[in-house]
Write a protein that holds these residues in place. Structure first.
Motif, PDB file in Angstrom:
ATOM      1  N   ASN A 113     -24.947  -0.661  -3.367  1.00  0.00           N
ATOM      2  CA  ASN A 113     -23.788  -0.218  -4.145  1.00  0.00           C
ATOM      3  C   ASN A 113     -24.221   0.837  -5.158  1.00  0.00           C
ATOM      4  OD1 ASN A 113     -21.746  -2.134  -3.090  1.00  0.00           O
ATOM      5  ND2 ASN A 113     -23.089  -3.663  -4.026  1.00  0.00           N
ATOM      6  N   GLY A 114     -23.235   1.406  -5.822  1.00  0.00           N
ATOM      7  CA  GLY A 114     -23.513   2.381  -6.868  1.00  0.00           C
ATOM      8  C   GLY A 114     -22.345   2.482  -7.816  1.00  0.00           C
ATOM      9  N   GLY A 115     -22.512   3.248  -8.867  1.00  0.00           N
ATOM     10  CA  GLY A 115     -21.453   3.427  -9.857  1.00  0.00           C
ATOM     11  C   GLY A 115     -22.047   3.667 -11.228  1.00  0.00           C
ATOM     12  N   TRP A 116     -21.156   3.765 -12.196  1.00  0.00           N
ATOM     13  CA  TRP A 116     -21.571   4.031 -13.562  1.00  0.00           C
ATOM     14  C   TRP A 116     -20.951   3.008 -14.502  1.00  0.00           C
ATOM     15  CZ3 TRP A 116     -19.862   7.694 -10.101  1.00  0.00           C
ATOM     16  CH2 TRP A 116     -20.835   8.586  -9.646  1.00  0.00           C
ATOM     17  N   PRO A 117     -21.691   2.644 -15.534  1.00  0.00           N
ATOM     18  CA  PRO A 117     -23.016   3.138 -15.910  1.00  0.00           C
ATOM     19  C   PRO A 117     -24.066   2.732 -14.880  1.00  0.00           C
ATOM     20  CG  PRO A 117     -22.465   1.211 -17.216  1.00  0.00           C
ATOM     21  CD  PRO A 117     -21.232   1.568 -16.443  1.00  0.00           C
ATOM     22  N   LEU A 118     -24.997   3.630 -14.647  1.00  0.00           N
ATOM     23  CA  LEU A 118     -26.094   3.371 -13.725  1.00  0.00           C
ATOM     24  C   LEU A 118     -27.301   2.905 -14.530  1.00  0.00           C
ATOM     25  CD1 LEU A 118     -27.390   3.508 -10.922  1.00  0.00           C
ATOM     26  CD2 LEU A 118     -27.817   5.940 -11.329  1.00  0.00           C
ATOM     27  N   THR A 119     -27.844   1.759 -14.160  1.00  0.00           N
ATOM     28  CA  THR A 119     -28.968   1.159 -14.882  1.00  0.00           C
ATOM     29  C   THR A 119     -30.181   1.080 -13.977  1.00  0.00           C
ATOM     30  OG1 THR A 119     -27.405  -0.182 -16.178  1.00  0.00           O
ATOM     31  CG2 THR A 119     -29.729  -0.851 -16.196  1.00  0.00           C
ATOM     32  N   ILE A 120     -31.279   1.679 -14.408  1.00  0.00           N
ATOM     33  CA  ILE A 120     -32.523   1.673 -13.643  1.00  0.00           C
ATOM     34  C   ILE A 120     -33.653   1.241 -14.571  1.00  0.00           C
ATOM     35  CG2 ILE A 120     -34.207   3.063 -12.382  1.00  0.00           C
ATOM     36  CD1 ILE A 120     -31.651   2.898 -10.837  1.00  0.00           C
ATOM     37  N   VAL A 121     -34.480   0.332 -14.102  1.00  0.00           N
ATOM     38  CA  VAL A 121     -35.718  -0.006 -14.810  1.00  0.00           C
ATOM     39  C   VAL A 121     -36.870   0.458 -13.935  1.00  0.00           C
ATOM     40  CG1 VAL A 121     -37.099  -1.804 -15.897  1.00  0.00           C
ATOM     41  CG2 VAL A 121     -34.601  -2.000 -15.881  1.00  0.00           C
ATOM     42  N   MET A 122     -37.794   1.220 -14.512  1.00  0.00           N
ATOM     43  CA  MET A 122     -38.868   1.814 -13.727  1.00  0.00           C
ATOM     44  C   MET A 122     -40.157   1.865 -14.525  1.00  0.00           C
ATOM     45  SD  MET A 122     -37.501   5.734 -13.692  1.00  0.00           S
ATOM     46  CE  MET A 122     -36.984   6.580 -15.189  1.00  0.00           C
ATOM     47  N   THR A 123     -41.218   2.153 -13.819  1.00  0.00           N
ATOM     48  CA  THR A 123     -42.540   2.259 -14.444  1.00  0.00           C
ATOM     49  C   THR A 123     -42.622   3.554 -15.264  1.00  0.00           C
ATOM     50  OG1 THR A 123     -43.583   3.527 -12.674  1.00  0.00           O
ATOM     51  CG2 THR A 123     -43.481   1.123 -12.399  1.00  0.00           C
ATOM     52  N   PRO A 124     -43.618   3.681 -16.137  1.00  0.00           N
ATOM     53  CA  PRO A 124     -43.793   4.950 -16.859  1.00  0.00           C
ATOM     54  C   PRO A 124     -44.071   6.135 -15.931  1.00  0.00           C
ATOM     55  CG  PRO A 124     -45.008   3.197 -17.950  1.00  0.00           C
ATOM     56  CD  PRO A 124     -44.519   2.638 -16.649  1.00  0.00           C
ATOM     57  N   GLN A 125     -44.409   5.844 -14.675  1.00  0.00           N
ATOM     58  CA  GLN A 125     -44.642   6.895 -13.672  1.00  0.00           C
ATOM     59  C   GLN A 125     -43.370   7.211 -12.884  1.00  0.00           C
ATOM     60  OE1 GLN A 125     -46.872   4.176 -14.051  1.00  0.00           O
ATOM     61  NE2 GLN A 125     -47.926   5.570 -15.486  1.00  0.00           N
ATOM     62  N   LYS A 126     -42.220   6.708 -13.366  1.00  0.00           N
ATOM     63  CA  LYS A 126     -40.895   6.991 -12.801  1.00  0.00           C
ATOM     64  C   LYS A 126     -40.672   6.355 -11.436  1.00  0.00           C
ATOM     65  CE  LYS A 126     -41.025  11.457 -15.177  1.00  0.00           C
ATOM     66  NZ  LYS A 126     -41.004  12.918 -15.042  1.00  0.00           N
ATOM     67  N   GLU A 127     -41.272   5.201 -11.198  1.00  0.00           N
ATOM     68  CA  GLU A 127     -41.073   4.473  -9.951  1.00  0.00           C
ATOM     69  C   GLU A 127     -40.192   3.254 -10.222  1.00  0.00           C
ATOM     70  OE1 GLU A 127     -45.076   5.552  -7.443  1.00  0.00           O
ATOM     71  OE2 GLU A 127     -45.145   3.786  -8.757  1.00  0.00           O
ATOM     72  N   PRO A 128     -38.958   3.243  -9.695  1.00  0.00           N
ATOM     73  CA  PRO A 128     -37.994   2.174 -10.021  1.00  0.00           C
ATOM     74  C   PRO A 128     -38.351   0.842  -9.363  1.00  0.00           C
ATOM     75  CG  PRO A 128     -36.915   4.166  -9.174  1.00  0.00           C
ATOM     76  CD  PRO A 128     -38.371   4.286  -8.867  1.00  0.00           C
ATOM     77  N   PHE A 129     -38.038  -0.259 -10.074  1.00  0.00           N
ATOM     78  CA  PHE A 129     -38.202  -1.580  -9.478  1.00  0.00           C
ATOM     79  C   PHE A 129     -37.005  -2.489  -9.744  1.00  0.00           C
ATOM     80  CE2 PHE A 129     -40.359  -1.706 -13.604  1.00  0.00           C
ATOM     81  CZ  PHE A 129     -39.833  -2.846 -14.199  1.00  0.00           C
ATOM     82  N   PHE A 130     -36.006  -1.996 -10.496  1.00  0.00           N
ATOM     83  CA  PHE A 130     -34.767  -2.758 -10.722  1.00  0.00           C
ATOM     84  C   PHE A 130     -33.626  -1.767 -10.871  1.00  0.00           C
ATOM     85  CE2 PHE A 130     -31.503  -4.379 -13.552  1.00  0.00           C
ATOM     86  CZ  PHE A 130     -31.187  -5.605 -12.983  1.00  0.00           C
ATOM     87  N   SER A 131     -32.461  -2.107 -10.316  1.00  0.00           N
ATOM     88  CA  SER A 131     -31.294  -1.243 -10.478  1.00  0.00           C
ATOM     89  C   SER A 131     -30.023  -2.083 -10.536  1.00  0.00           C
ATOM     90  CB  SER A 131     -31.202  -0.228  -9.333  1.00  0.00           C
ATOM     91  OG  SER A 131     -30.951  -0.883  -8.114  1.00  0.00           O
ATOM     92  N   ALA A 132     -29.038  -1.555 -11.228  1.00  0.00           N
ATOM     93  CA  ALA A 132     -27.732  -2.207 -11.356  1.00  0.00           C
ATOM     94  C   ALA A 132     -26.751  -1.166 -11.868  1.00  0.00           C
ATOM     95  CB  ALA A 132     -27.808  -3.406 -12.305  1.00  0.00           C
TER      96      ALA A 132
END
Length: 313
Positions: A113-132
């Motif tokens: 799924n997708g939409g806004w607000p878009l929430t991403i949690v990622m490493t300091p190297q910009k590699e995502p590991f959580f999204s909502a």
């Protein structure tokens, strides 16, 4: 409280967004969340402090973006949790559509799924590991809340770092594969025919617009129907060639309803109707009044283009 902010602050103390130009980012400049704009400063801080990045992407006319700000980003408890666990970055999707495109693809890969607000949690190297997308403050409607979710993410980041990094690598690889598969392809006639058929089924012949309540302004649907963005590459006036009467109904019905909304609120279009009829936009009027005039322009200009094309045909 167990968690403490790395810089205690009140509402009258601005964060790092106060120097930005975007109206949307400036709306968050006095949140107790220690927001950073997208840039090296935030990523260097995350790397130095060994914290993940909390990336939030939204825009000024987004209803649920304002809801999440009110519930969580203006809340001192949530802000302390965020400041302790993350380096937080706010992005205006209208200012950085490139970032929005990338991380919306990430969310769709991870959640479907997708939409806004878009929430991403990622490493300091910009590699995502959580999204909502929207996350409430407290858990409800089968959605985990910020006050429960943030400590869990922090615990996993601290205790199971190798698993997190491996997961982030796989998401990044999937994104790169998707980009290689989809970049540069033009839409062919069967795709456009299918788009026409789906939009025609969703068109509301009584009140205008597409689908049922809640309705959002969708000028891109109208523009697809009455004129191509690239007339030299794609067939133009798609709906008119399929059914001139249907194309006219799309234009007139939707525009008549929109004009009534304009009369009701004084100027501009209402951004959402919670009922099928745009004639009664209900609480959307309250939402619109709280949106800065600069943010209304983005939505209005597309409608003006749609109207001008209607008048020219």
């Amino acid at each position: 409280m167990a968690h403490t902010s790395d810089r205690p602050k009140e509402f009258n103390s601005p964060n790092h967004l106060v120097r930005e130009k975007s109206p949307y980012l400036l709306q968050h400049a006095y949140n107790p969340v220690e927001w950073y704009p997208w840039g090296d400063e935030a990523f260097e801080k995350a790397d130095r402090e060994n914290k993940p990045i909390f990336l939030s992407i939204g825009y000024s006319t987004c209803h649920w973006c304002h809801v999440m700000e009110k519930e969580s980003f203006e809340d001192l408890q949530v802000a302390q949790l965020m400041n302790d666990a993350f380096v937080s970055i706010k992005v205006d999707r209208e200012e950085r559509p490139d970032l929005d495109h990338i991380y919306m693809a990430v969310c769709q890969i991870m959640t479907g799924n997708g939409g806004w607000p878009l929430t991403i949690v990622m490493t300091p190297q910009k590699e995502p590991f959580f999204s909502a997308t929207y996350i409430p403050k407290e858990s409800r409607f089968d959605r985990p809340g910020m006050v429960e979710l943030i400590p869990k993410i922090k615990a996993v980041w601290d205790a199971r770092r190798s698993e997190v990094l491996e997961s982030a690598k796989s998401v990044t690889n999937a994104l790169h594969h998707l980009e290689r598969e989809t970049s540069g392809k033009e839409m062919e006639r069967p795709v456009l025919d299918k788009a026409y058929q789906e939009l025609a089924k969703r068109f509301d012949e009584t009140y205008g617009g597409f689908g049922q309540a809640p309705k959002f302004p969708t000028p891109h649907n109208f523009l697809f129907g009455i004129g191509s963005e690239q007339p030299t590459q794609m067939p133009s006036t798609w709906w008119k060639r399929r059914s001139r009467s249907f194309a006219w109904a799309v234009c007139t019905t939707s525009w008549d309803s929109a004009f009534i909304v304009i009369q009701r609120i004084g100027s501009g279009w209402c951004r959402i109707s919670r009922r099928c009829s745009t004639i009664r936009p209900c609480s959307a009027l309250r939402t619109w009044k709280h949106i800065k005039p600069q943010a209304r322009i983005f939505t209005q200009t597309r409608h003006v283009r749609f109207l001008s094309m209607c008048c020219a045909t």
